[in-house]
Design a protein around this motif. Structure first.
Motif, PDB file in Angstrom:
ATOM      1  N   PRO A 174       5.639  14.710  10.413  1.00 20.95           N
ATOM      2  CA  PRO A 174       4.185  14.856  10.552  1.00 20.95           C
ATOM      3  C   PRO A 174       3.449  13.522  10.404  1.00 20.95           C
ATOM      4  CG  PRO A 174       5.070  16.481   9.010  1.00 20.95           C
ATOM      5  CD  PRO A 174       6.182  15.528   9.314  1.00 20.95           C
ATOM      6  N   ASP A 175       3.994  12.620   9.589  1.00 21.16           N
ATOM      7  CA  ASP A 175       3.298  11.361   9.332  1.00 21.16           C
ATOM      8  C   ASP A 175       3.700  10.252  10.292  1.00 21.16           C
ATOM      9  OD1 ASP A 175       2.080  12.544   7.138  1.00 21.16           O
ATOM     10  OD2 ASP A 175       3.599  11.851   5.722  1.00 21.16           O
ATOM     11  N   GLU A 232       8.710   3.171   5.163  1.00 20.83           N
ATOM     12  CA  GLU A 232       8.041   1.885   4.997  1.00 20.83           C
ATOM     13  C   GLU A 232       7.820   1.257   6.367  1.00 20.83           C
ATOM     14  OE1 GLU A 232       9.785   0.882   0.521  1.00 20.83           O
ATOM     15  OE2 GLU A 232      10.123  -0.538   2.168  1.00 20.83           O
ATOM     16  N   SER A 257      -0.983  17.465  18.091  1.00 21.67           N
ATOM     17  CA  SER A 257      -0.230  16.536  17.211  1.00 21.67           C
ATOM     18  C   SER A 257      -1.184  15.936  16.183  1.00 21.67           C
ATOM     19  CB  SER A 257       0.454  15.449  18.041  1.00 21.67           C
ATOM     20  OG  SER A 257      -0.503  14.676  18.740  1.00 21.67           O
ATOM     21  N   SER A 258      -0.629  15.233  15.200  1.00 19.12           N
ATOM     22  CA  SER A 258      -1.437  14.679  14.111  1.00 19.12           C
ATOM     23  C   SER A 258      -2.488  13.713  14.656  1.00 19.12           C
ATOM     24  CB  SER A 258      -0.551  13.897  13.132  1.00 19.12           C
ATOM     25  OG  SER A 258       0.392  14.734  12.549  1.00 19.12           O
ATOM     26  N   PRO A 259      -3.687  13.754  14.103  1.00 18.90           N
ATOM     27  CA  PRO A 259      -4.723  12.840  14.589  1.00 18.90           C
ATOM     28  C   PRO A 259      -4.569  11.418  14.051  1.00 18.90           C
ATOM     29  CG  PRO A 259      -5.581  14.221  12.825  1.00 18.90           C
ATOM     30  CD  PRO A 259      -4.183  14.688  13.096  1.00 18.90           C
ATOM     31  N   ASP A 260      -3.726  11.232  13.036  1.00 19.16           N
ATOM     32  CA  ASP A 260      -3.689   9.944  12.352  1.00 19.16           C
ATOM     33  C   ASP A 260      -2.302   9.311  12.366  1.00 19.16           C
ATOM     34  OD1 ASP A 260      -2.483  11.766  10.755  1.00 19.16           O
ATOM     35  OD2 ASP A 260      -3.706  11.402   8.984  1.00 19.16           O
ATOM     36  N   SER A 261      -1.546   9.570  13.409  1.00 17.67           N
ATOM     37  CA  SER A 261      -0.213   8.954  13.475  1.00 17.67           C
ATOM     38  C   SER A 261       0.024   8.294  14.829  1.00 17.67           C
ATOM     39  CB  SER A 261       0.866  10.007  13.177  1.00 17.67           C
ATOM     40  OG  SER A 261       0.892  10.989  14.190  1.00 17.67           O
ATOM     41  N   ARG A 281       0.843  -1.191   0.000  1.00 19.69           N
ATOM     42  CA  ARG A 281       0.000   0.000   0.000  1.00 19.69           C
ATOM     43  C   ARG A 281       0.877   1.239   0.000  1.00 19.69           C
ATOM     44  NH1 ARG A 281      -3.837   2.376   4.714  1.00 19.69           N
ATOM     45  NH2 ARG A 281      -1.957   2.096   5.931  1.00 19.69           N
ATOM     46  N   ASP A 337       5.164  12.338  14.910  1.00 17.48           N
ATOM     47  CA  ASP A 337       4.436  13.340  15.671  1.00 17.48           C
ATOM     48  C   ASP A 337       3.908  12.814  16.997  1.00 17.48           C
ATOM     49  OD1 ASP A 337       4.054  15.965  15.035  1.00 17.48           O
ATOM     50  OD2 ASP A 337       1.919  15.710  14.671  1.00 17.48           O
ATOM     51  N   GLN A 341       4.965  24.774   0.462  1.00 15.73           N
ATOM     52  CA  GLN A 341       6.022  24.279  -0.413  1.00 15.73           C
ATOM     53  C   GLN A 341       6.520  25.317  -1.414  1.00 15.73           C
ATOM     54  OE1 GLN A 341       7.303  20.610  -0.615  1.00 15.73           O
ATOM     55  NE2 GLN A 341       7.030  21.451   1.424  1.00 15.73           N
ATOM     56  N   ASP A 363      -2.537   3.427  13.972  1.00 14.85           N
ATOM     57  CA  ASP A 363      -2.708   3.829  12.579  1.00 14.85           C
ATOM     58  C   ASP A 363      -1.730   3.167  11.617  1.00 14.85           C
ATOM     59  OD1 ASP A 363      -4.823   5.728  13.036  1.00 14.85           O
ATOM     60  OD2 ASP A 363      -3.326   7.000  14.003  1.00 14.85           O
ATOM     61  N   LEU A 412       0.876   5.318   0.550  1.00  9.47           N
ATOM     62  CA  LEU A 412       0.057   6.334   1.192  1.00  9.47           C
ATOM     63  C   LEU A 412       0.715   7.694   0.988  1.00  9.47           C
ATOM     64  CD1 LEU A 412      -2.456   6.058   3.126  1.00  9.47           C
ATOM     65  CD2 LEU A 412      -0.831   6.221   5.017  1.00  9.47           C
ATOM     66  N   ARG A 413      -0.062   8.671   0.554  1.00 15.15           N
ATOM     67  CA  ARG A 413       0.449  10.038   0.493  1.00 15.15           C
ATOM     68  C   ARG A 413      -0.623  10.927   1.089  1.00 15.15           C
ATOM     69  NH1 ARG A 413       4.321  12.834  -2.545  1.00 15.15           N
ATOM     70  NH2 ARG A 413       4.784  11.012  -3.829  1.00 15.15           N
ATOM     71  N   LYS A 414      -0.379  11.412   2.285  1.00 13.77           N
ATOM     72  CA  LYS A 414      -1.420  12.147   2.984  1.00 13.77           C
ATOM     73  C   LYS A 414      -1.611  13.542   2.397  1.00 13.77           C
ATOM     74  CE  LYS A 414      -0.591   9.786   7.342  1.00 13.77           C
ATOM     75  NZ  LYS A 414      -0.436   9.944   8.806  1.00 13.77           N
ATOM     76  N   LYS A 473      -2.079  22.714  15.169  1.00 20.53           N
ATOM     77  CA  LYS A 473      -1.098  21.781  15.731  1.00 20.53           C
ATOM     78  C   LYS A 473       0.159  22.502  16.198  1.00 20.53           C
ATOM     79  CE  LYS A 473      -0.961  18.801  12.269  1.00 20.53           C
ATOM     80  NZ  LYS A 473      -0.476  17.617  11.534  1.00 20.53           N
ATOM     81  N   ARG A 529       3.831   1.919   2.590  1.00 16.56           N
ATOM     82  CA  ARG A 529       4.885   2.894   2.305  1.00 16.56           C
ATOM     83  C   ARG A 529       4.247   4.273   2.294  1.00 16.56           C
ATOM     84  NH1 ARG A 529      10.114   3.357  -0.538  1.00 16.56           N
ATOM     85  NH2 ARG A 529      10.204   5.446  -1.468  1.00 16.56           N
ATOM     86  N   ILE A 530       4.728   5.151   3.150  1.00 19.54           N
ATOM     87  CA  ILE A 530       4.204   6.514   3.208  1.00 19.54           C
ATOM     88  C   ILE A 530       5.175   7.431   2.467  1.00 19.54           C
ATOM     89  CG2 ILE A 530       3.432   8.397   4.708  1.00 19.54           C
ATOM     90  CD1 ILE A 530       3.218   6.315   6.977  1.00 19.54           C
ATOM     91  N   GLU A 531       4.667   8.056   1.395  1.00 15.53           N
ATOM     92  CA  GLU A 531       5.470   9.053   0.681  1.00 15.53           C
ATOM     93  C   GLU A 531       5.198  10.397   1.355  1.00 15.53           C
ATOM     94  OE1 GLU A 531       7.609   8.547  -1.739  1.00 15.53           O
ATOM     95  OE2 GLU A 531       7.115   6.494  -2.366  1.00 15.53           O
ATOM     96  N   SER A 565       4.828  14.187   2.140  1.00 12.89           N
ATOM     97  CA  SER A 565       4.393  15.130   1.111  1.00 12.89           C
ATOM     98  C   SER A 565       5.393  16.234   0.804  1.00 12.89           C
ATOM     99  CB  SER A 565       3.085  15.796   1.557  1.00 12.89           C
ATOM    100  OG  SER A 565       2.132  14.807   1.827  1.00 12.89           O
ATOM    101  N   ARG A 566       6.180  16.607   1.792  1.00 14.18           N
ATOM    102  CA  ARG A 566       6.949  17.833   1.596  1.00 14.18           C
ATOM    103  C   ARG A 566       8.390  17.585   1.158  1.00 14.18           C
ATOM    104  NH1 ARG A 566       4.133  19.415   6.971  1.00 14.18           N
ATOM    105  NH2 ARG A 566       2.223  20.327   6.152  1.00 14.18           N
TER     106      ARG A 566
END
Lengths: 369, 369, 369
Positions: free
Chosen positions: C275-276, C307, C199-203, A6, C279, A238, C207, A8-10, A28, C213-215, C217-218
């Motif tokens: 952040p992903d 990953e 802090s992030s709600p989804d980390s 999987r 956090d 960015q 979760d 994931l790119r948030k 945050k 694999r998290i790409e 974003s920044r």
């Protein structure tokens, strides 16, 4: 090795259709003001007010220590709102009713909330609209108490994620936020005169005359340092720091290059005006309106000017007066072959980049020097 | 809107004809040393002395905490004098009799005064002359007391505003300033040896032999960071940060580009020499003379060397000795087609940029390792 | 003037034949963490964990104040070892068994020791070999006590001074170092939920799903700021800051230009993933392995991905879980005319620059939000 099944790119930040009138973001992070941050920005901007330079002076005036100048308070508070409000923005349109309250010192922790007031579609650009928000920054005092540091509204051009999405309609009223500039009391027994040599001799309340435009003498060339400065503020947009993203599609971005975060010229113009206008201010009361009128890039040299609009008594404070002024920022761009215009030298064009209505609490010479 | 009826552009700094022998400037601002400023400069310069790196070590030696190294003390104190003395200078000619006194720590506030000694016209350049001044920096101690941190004279080439103006004649004597290097006492019960691994093993007083030239191993390339570094010091001189001004008339300015503030190579050369010469110094006593011999620009790589001139006992301190040395800075410039000269590689020319006579209070190995 | 009769150029750092198995370096300097250093690096790297941003939050969690994030602890500790271990290195090969112990705060002083484990000649390059060392960083607590902050091994490619020199043979066993991540206790009466918006709600631990694999974003473009950043860390290696040395013989150096110190992308990738992934971590437990796989230069834009390899309970801590992940860094280089490959846009090639196995102590949503 674990097989990757999987990707994931948030999503970071909100798009135009995500905003709802009345929605509240409790941002945050929060941010504690360290001496590192204080030094980087206060001094970067050439702030001349001894309240932000000289702890002996600041304490003698009744502050707890070095005072975080309004430009830095604004940079810290504003940047906390970027991820939720403007990470997917094209540009920041307007500052409205920015007011200052409790003084900020090194060691204070700033946390910020934002309320969405309304969302309006852009008249010409289909995938763009204007989000109008109200933000308020507070600092903690001890373990339980807190104080409002500043509050402001802003309007920002935000992209849609889906060009066909409907926008949330309606209108939320801004909250009444109790935010009045805290000022140390005037102490008749204090030796203000013994410290008067530490600030400009000609920037007291009595020195300002409506109808005057002061061209501040100094300029400051910006470099790629802006990338670091912006990151240090937790500003996650960015367009200020991701050159690869720009290189993919330069035409999509203003000027086809990394643009300098607007908070930087905001603070720098305040600093450049400081020896002439801010040196004998006890604080900035409010910025009724403000806007960026042209982008700033690495390599540009920033200049500032101040127009004096009005002077009036400060209610209840005979030692002070209120100065109403407009701060302008500008730069010069190459204009080979064009006729000289205004006060730009031949071959150059003067471009206004910023303007800010500004009310200051000024010391009167009669009481302080 | 208020109509603008008057444009004001204030003069910043003084011109040659403004200076009067005996005149005293109590400089504006003052500056509190924050941990941000400390980190930016101490570490920028690669200072190796653990007194400025390691608070445990500094306290064990009898200091109150991390010690501001002499290069940074000089940068802060000197920069306070720029607006009044050298904002309209072409170049800084010479440092004379620079002496250090009380130690400077983070949190100290430095304020500076300058006395004008004399003004002499330049023999060849009609709109230029030499201003000779004496400056003294003090720090506050508690609410009322203060201590001299350093005192120095300098000679600076200042422009005339009006080429036909007469200069003030006469001569004021320098003040007698009580400024002797404060040193922690030697404590026979302290475990100096247990900390000896934290400084160089071969830079004690006993290791220096008159007639030795030490070529310090490391070089450091300067970047446009110098603009930020100079602003952070409150140095307001436009030749370091206003590219637009240079672009108007490049021929008027040295090298036709932004020149790096002399305090930067001053501090950097001290830092580059630090592992070999300064690591086991308890302090710098004085710099009898010093001068910049060539300009430094972004992109140049700075190197340093030290010549050992003399060694002698430190009166009343058997644990210490005095090292008399000369610190040199240099860079290499491209010299395509010219024959190799000295120790420069082919195609390059070695250019001396700085020299500084320097007396240090050195620890003796017999007492500390 | 004293006649110069002797020129001295001290060797800095050790060469391959200087290292002996079992040899112990007690590194020079030591380093006190100032608020300046904290701000420069924590914020540079866009670290999002409020423990390193918000002192109110950090204290509520049971820390003494702002927590130095693992990337900065590593930068400080690692840099202390450079002069003795890798000043004459070509490249850093591998990080092994890097573990974290006591928390680091502003004001702590870090001192580091390194033990040499073995030296092996390079199979192909005659003047090069691999030095394998174990380093341990401690901080002082009060005047006498100390605590292990981190310990790690690394393998580094070091040059020989004399290509014909023999190497010291043999093997020293790594020391058993007691270094386990210190964690604040879980306090059922604390209002963790009241701070969860920071802090992030989804980390949270819940979760993460192995095989993801998290790409992140920044991206962040590096500039010549790296020279300053590296100096500020006391990293003395000349390949990061001496452009003149590179210009003499560009072919000898990777890419023929100043290379960015590996600690910079190490820290930056941790920050970009923050952040992903970071956090809601209470700390990084260990980095079993890590390596730099391509060089980084000024102008490159850095991206990161993570990953997820495994998730498991944290022994004795029902409020936490252990996340096992691999952090990757990459950049894009121009590849005109080559066919598009992987997820790189046309005309560009994706180049992995860094990888790091990473175990984190993650908060469970069930207990904290």
């Amino acid at each position: 090795m674990t097989e990757i099944t999987r990707i994931l790119r948030k999503q970071t930040g909100n798009f135009l259709e995500d905003f709802r009138p009345g929605q509240v973001f409790r941002h945050k992070g929060g941010k504690t003001v360290t001496e590192g941050l204080f030094s980087t920005f206060t001094e970067f901007a050439m702030t001349a007010n001894p309240l932000a330079k000289n702890a002996r002076y600041a304490r003698a005036y009744g502050f707890e220590g070095l005072l975080v100048p309004p430009g830095l308070a604004m940079l810290i508070a504003f940047s906390q709102t970027v991820e939720d409000v403007s990470e997917n923005a094209r540009t920041n349109r307007e500052y409205v009713d920015m007011r200052f309250g409790a003084p900020v010192y090194v060691g204070d922790t700033i946390e910020v909330e934002t309320k969405v007031l309304n969302i309006t579609p852009h008249r010409k650009v289909p995938n763009l609209g204007i989000v109008h928000v109200q933000s308020t920054a507070r600092k903690n005092i001890g373990a339980r108490d807190e104080a409002v540091v500043m509050t402001w509204q802003r309007k920002v051009d935000v992209f849609k994620r889906d060009p066909d999405a409907d926008l949330h309609s309606g209108e939320a009223a801004p909250d009444e936020v109790d935010c009045e500039l805290w000022l140390p009391r005037y102490d008749p027994s204090a030796d203000y005169k013994g410290m008067a040599h530490l600030s400009s001799p000609d920037s007291y309340f009595e020195d300002f005359e409506p109808g005057t435009r002061i061209e501040h003498s100094r300029g400051r060339t910006m470099t790629s340092e802006h990338i670091h400065l912006t990151a240090v503020l937790d500003n996650t947009s960015q367009v200020h720091c991701n050159q690869f993203m720009i290189d993919q599609d330069p035409k999509r971005y203003v000027g086809g290059q990394l643009i300098i975060f607007g908070g930087i010229p905001f603070t720098l113009c305040l600093g450049l005006s400081s020896p002439d206008v801010g040196d004998n201010a006890l604080g900035d009361i409010c910025y009724p309106t403000g806007r960026h009128t042209a982008p700033l890039f690495a390599g540009d040299t920033v200049f500032a000017a101040t127009e004096i609009r009005a002077v009036r008594d400060y209610p209840g404070r005979p030692d002070l007066g209120v100065l109403e002024a407009v701060l302008y920022g500008h730069k010069f761009t190459r204009a080979e072959g064009e006729p000289a215009a205004g006060d730009a030298p031949a071959g150059w064009k003067k471009v206004q980049i910023f303007e800010l209505e500004r009310h200051l609490a000024m010391k009167r010479r009669s009481h302080y020097a």
